[in-house]
Design an enzyme around this catalytic site. Sequence first.
Site, PDB file in Angstrom:
ATOM      1  N   CYS A 270      37.931  64.759  24.568  1.00 49.09           N
ATOM      2  CA  CYS A 270      38.290  66.175  24.434  1.00 49.09           C
ATOM      3  C   CYS A 270      39.602  66.324  23.674  1.00 49.09           C
ATOM      4  O   CYS A 270      39.725  67.159  22.772  1.00 49.09           O
ATOM      5  CB  CYS A 270      38.392  66.816  25.811  1.00 49.09           C
ATOM      6  SG  CYS A 270      38.819  68.566  25.771  1.00 49.09           S
TER       7      CYS A 270
ATOM      8  N   CYS B 216      36.492  68.456  34.131  1.00 49.83           N
ATOM      9  CA  CYS B 216      36.419  69.921  34.146  1.00 49.83           C
ATOM     10  C   CYS B 216      34.999  70.458  34.220  1.00 49.83           C
ATOM     11  O   CYS B 216      34.751  71.480  34.857  1.00 49.83           O
ATOM     12  CB  CYS B 216      37.159  70.502  32.944  1.00 49.83           C
ATOM     13  SG  CYS B 216      36.381  70.187  31.340  1.00 49.83           S
TER      14      CYS B 216
END
EC number: 2.8.1.13
Length: 384
Positions: free
Chosen positions: A123, A220
């Site tokens: 990410c 997440c």
Amino acid sequence: MTSATASLTPALNSLGFAKPPSETRVVVAMSGGVDSSVVAAELACEGYDVVGVTLQLYDHGAALAKKGACCAGRDIHDARRVAEEMGFPHYVLDYENTFREAVIDEFADSYLGGATPVPCIRCNERVKFKDLLETARDLEADCMATGHYIQRKMGPAKAELHSAADANRDQSYFLFSTTQEQLDYLRFPLGHLASKAETRALAAKHGLSVADKPDSQDICFVPNGDYASVIEKLRPGAGEPGEIVDMDGTVLGAHRGVIHYTIGQRRGLGIGGLETPLYVVKLDPDARRVIVGPKEALSTRHVPLREINWLGDAPLSSRAEWPIAVKVRSTRPPRDAILRPISDTEATVELLTPEEGVSPGQACVFYDPDGTRIFGGGWIWRGA
């Protein structure tokens, strides 16, 4: 330099620019948590031209196929509220498709391939420090700041990446793939803090609504830690059962899908009652087999790496060997090793002391054995 010349040289502001904070635009990547909120608040109070940006990356409802289960919306709300409290503009960018293609899909496919991925690194590498950084440039920002616990220091030749002052909060393992070009543009204002308590104290000083917000613990897009369920939703049929075998190929039992297992795992194998404790030592997704063995079979001395990001002063391939320290898991301390380049992007690491549970898909991060500098790292794979 004469004193007269020195007096004409503009002093650098806290972000390293020779101009007043009011003339320095900084984009702050805001997750909605206390760390990035404190960064934004501190810079705003110093007089910088702060622009907050939050990325809409995922929807827990989509990830888990449950309607109304979105927690990402709460984080966006928290980031927007901090911006309102501190009086700077805030934007939300929809990057869900990018995030899915660059991070979530690879996460699922890595597990299907018998690896143990680290999506937070991907990410940072493919979304936050790529697309978001480009957005910051489009906004004509002088730099982009984040709430990561890591330090950027100016060395004799260029900007260097260093571990955070607080070893318990250091995030260098997750930022090894930061390129030199990105490092030149990035700022990490929290890296010098001695503890998270200092961050929360700053949040309280600014009266931020997120001052007591708990730290996020899970990946997440896997809010309850059940990554296997997410993978099965994304890749139907991923949980096909198979055999658990020992290192000689003797069948010891059955498993409920290779995606449920990682190298070094002992619990949850369902093969109790044996004289010697057994651990997962290898995954064979093609044969749908989980191979187990004694603890000593987990010891690894040679680690093949690819996709190397090198932050040293001299080219990686300029030397046959580099004495370094490495981390092969985020929770482990650096260990002495020798880095042997094969090319500018591939190498082999020899661990001077064998490590257990070295898994394909994890990162191997390079550290100065005598200091705090990070020299980059690479991705562990099975080798040719």
